[in-house]
Design a protein around this motif. Structure first.
Motif, short mmCIF file in Angstrom:
data_model
loop_
_atom_site.label_atom_id
_atom_site.label_comp_id
_atom_site.label_asym_id
_atom_site.label_seq_id
_atom_site.Cartn_x
_atom_site.Cartn_y
_atom_site.Cartn_z
N LYS A 11 0.86 -1.20 -0.04
CA LYS A 11 -0.06 0.12 -0.08
C LYS A 11 0.81 1.42 0.10
O LYS A 11 0.53 2.29 -0.79
CB LYS A 11 -0.97 0.00 1.14
N LEU A 12 2.01 1.27 0.75
CA LEU A 12 2.91 2.38 0.87
C LEU A 12 3.50 2.50 -0.43
O LEU A 12 3.73 3.69 -0.97
CB LEU A 12 3.92 2.29 1.91
N ASN A 13 3.97 1.42 -1.16
CA ASN A 13 4.58 1.63 -2.62
C ASN A 13 3.68 2.13 -3.55
O ASN A 13 3.92 2.78 -4.25
CB ASN A 13 4.95 0.16 -2.92
N ALA A 14 2.28 1.77 -3.31
CA ALA A 14 1.14 2.38 -4.35
C ALA A 14 1.15 3.65 -4.15
O ALA A 14 1.10 4.50 -4.97
CB ALA A 14 -0.01 1.42 -4.14
N LEU A 15 1.11 4.12 -2.75
CA LEU A 15 0.93 5.63 -2.42
C LEU A 15 2.04 6.38 -3.06
O LEU A 15 2.26 7.51 -3.57
CB LEU A 15 0.88 5.66 -1.06
N LEU A 16 3.44 5.74 -2.96
CA LEU A 16 4.65 6.15 -3.33
C LEU A 16 4.47 6.54 -4.91
O LEU A 16 5.15 7.63 -5.16
CB LEU A 16 5.98 5.52 -2.91
N GLU A 17 4.09 5.49 -5.54
CA GLU A 17 3.87 5.67 -6.96
C GLU A 17 3.08 6.98 -7.51
O GLU A 17 3.44 7.67 -8.13
CB GLU A 17 3.32 4.29 -7.61
N LYS A 18 1.87 7.01 -6.52
CA LYS A 18 0.99 8.08 -6.69
C LYS A 18 1.50 9.45 -6.37
O LYS A 18 1.43 10.69 -6.97
CB LYS A 18 -0.22 8.11 -6.12
N ALA A 107 -6.02 12.11 -3.54
CA ALA A 107 -4.82 11.88 -2.61
C ALA A 107 -5.42 11.59 -1.21
O ALA A 107 -4.78 10.69 -0.47
CB ALA A 107 -3.95 13.01 -2.67
N VAL A 108 -6.14 12.71 -0.93
CA VAL A 108 -6.90 12.46 0.51
C VAL A 108 -7.44 11.21 0.95
O VAL A 108 -7.28 10.64 1.87
CB VAL A 108 -7.51 13.83 0.91
N ASN A 109 -8.10 10.84 -0.30
CA ASN A 109 -8.80 9.72 0.13
C ASN A 109 -7.99 8.22 0.17
O ASN A 109 -8.16 7.36 0.91
CB ASN A 109 -9.97 9.35 -0.98
N GLU A 110 -6.72 8.37 -0.66
CA GLU A 110 -5.95 7.15 -0.61
C GLU A 110 -5.21 7.34 0.63
O GLU A 110 -5.19 6.12 1.31
CB GLU A 110 -5.07 7.58 -1.64
N TYR A 111 -4.72 8.51 1.29
CA TYR A 111 -4.24 8.40 2.77
C TYR A 111 -5.24 7.91 3.70
O TYR A 111 -4.77 7.20 4.47
CB TYR A 111 -3.81 10.07 2.89
N GLU A 112 -6.49 8.43 3.59
CA GLU A 112 -7.39 8.00 4.55
C GLU A 112 -7.70 6.43 4.33
O GLU A 112 -7.80 5.69 5.41
CB GLU A 112 -8.79 8.78 4.38
N GLU A 113 -7.69 5.81 3.31
CA GLU A 113 -7.74 4.30 3.15
C GLU A 113 -6.74 3.72 4.08
O GLU A 113 -6.82 2.79 4.63
CB GLU A 113 -7.91 3.99 1.67
N ILE A 114 -5.58 4.06 3.63
CA ILE A 114 -4.32 3.51 4.12
C ILE A 114 -4.31 3.78 5.79
O ILE A 114 -3.84 2.93 6.47
CB ILE A 114 -2.94 3.92 3.41
N LEU A 115 -4.72 4.86 6.16
CA LEU A 115 -4.61 4.85 7.50
C LEU A 115 -5.70 4.19 8.43
O LEU A 115 -5.59 4.04 9.57
CB LEU A 115 -4.83 6.69 7.81
N LYS A 116 -6.64 3.49 7.65
CA LYS A 116 -7.80 2.78 8.21
C LYS A 116 -6.90 1.49 8.49
O LYS A 116 -7.35 0.39 9.22
CB LYS A 116 -8.89 2.57 7.47
N GLU A 117 -5.65 1.11 8.00
CA GLU A 117 -4.92 0.04 8.08
C GLU A 117 -4.59 -0.20 9.65
O GLU A 117 -4.02 0.49 9.93
CB GLU A 117 -3.67 -0.11 7.22
N THR A 118 -5.07 -1.33 10.25
CA THR A 118 -4.93 -1.57 11.81
C THR A 118 -3.35 -1.91 11.93
O THR A 118 -2.85 -1.72 13.11
CB THR A 118 -5.64 -2.60 12.32
N SER A 119 -2.73 -2.46 11.05
CA SER A 119 -1.41 -3.05 11.38
C SER A 119 -0.16 -1.65 11.11
O SER A 119 0.86 -2.24 11.17
CB SER A 119 -1.06 -4.14 10.63
N LEU A 120 -0.57 -0.77 10.85
CA LEU A 120 0.29 0.53 10.66
C LEU A 120 1.29 0.63 11.94
O LEU A 120 0.73 0.83 12.97
CB LEU A 120 -0.22 1.70 10.30
N PRO A 121 2.54 0.72 11.78
CA PRO A 121 3.37 1.09 12.71
C PRO A 121 3.35 2.80 12.86
O PRO A 121 2.70 3.40 12.02
CB PRO A 121 4.71 0.92 12.09
N LEU A 122 3.47 3.13 14.29
CA LEU A 122 3.17 4.55 14.55
C LEU A 122 3.86 5.48 13.81
O LEU A 122 3.45 6.55 13.48
CB LEU A 122 3.33 4.54 16.08
N LYS A 132 -1.14 13.87 4.70
CA LYS A 132 -2.70 14.12 4.52
C LYS A 132 -2.92 15.64 4.77
O LYS A 132 -3.62 16.14 4.33
CB LYS A 132 -3.61 13.10 5.10
N ASN A 133 -2.50 15.90 6.06
CA ASN A 133 -2.86 17.12 6.67
C ASN A 133 -2.22 18.12 5.91
O ASN A 133 -3.01 19.44 5.50
CB ASN A 133 -2.14 17.38 8.05
#
Length: 149
Positions: A11-18, A107-122, A132-133
């Motif tokens: 997901k982070l690599n997809a975000l990086l590509e975008k 982009a904001v929507n993409e960030y929000e989707e990834i931020l919903k990921e429960t296994s994200l490190p802090l 996103k902000n």
């Protein structure tokens, strides 16, 4: 305890590509406008995305994941569309602004989707929330630019 999974890495690599796509798109927009305020805005947004990309790459590598290189086909097509639109549009600066607003909202929507990921490190969650902000703040500014244009 949060863990950095392969899925999070993807997901982070997809975000990086975008992010790469957005950087290139903002550079292209800056080349295609005459208004000094718009040009400066697009140049600043390109630099911002460049910085975001480096932050994301560093974060991905810190969890021993591979970093994907380059941009997406979708981004290339989008930039070509922006070029074509500017050729045929009577008010191409307004078109560029509209495309930038659309892209930023996506982009904001993409960030929000990834931020919903429960296994994200802090650390990852913190970087993504900050980016996103910044995008949201930019949306406020671009909407103001659209009003004065």
């Amino acid at each position: 305890m949060s863990t950095y999974t392969e899925e999070v890495g993807n997901k982070l690599n997809a975000l990086l590509e975008k992010t790469y796509d957005a950087e290139k798109g903002f550079k292209k927009a800056a080349e295609n406008v005459d208004n000094p305020s718009l040009k400066a805005y697009f140049e600043n947004k390109a630099q911002e995305r460049y910085n975001f990309g480096h932050e994301l790459k560093k974060e991905i590598r810190s969890f021993n994941q591979d970093v994907d290189k380059g941009g997406s086909l979708t981004g290339t097509v989008h930039r070509a569309w922006m070029d074509l639109k500017s050729l045929f549009s009577s008010d191409d600066e307004e078109s560029m602004l509209e495309e930038a607003i659309r892209g930023e909202k996506a982009a904001v929507n993409e960030y929000e989707e990834i931020l919903k990921e429960t296994s994200l490190p802090l650390s990852t969650k913190s970087i993504l929330q900050s980016q996103k902000n910044i995008i949201n703040e930019g949306l406020t500014k671009i909407n103001a630019l659209e009003d004065i244009h």
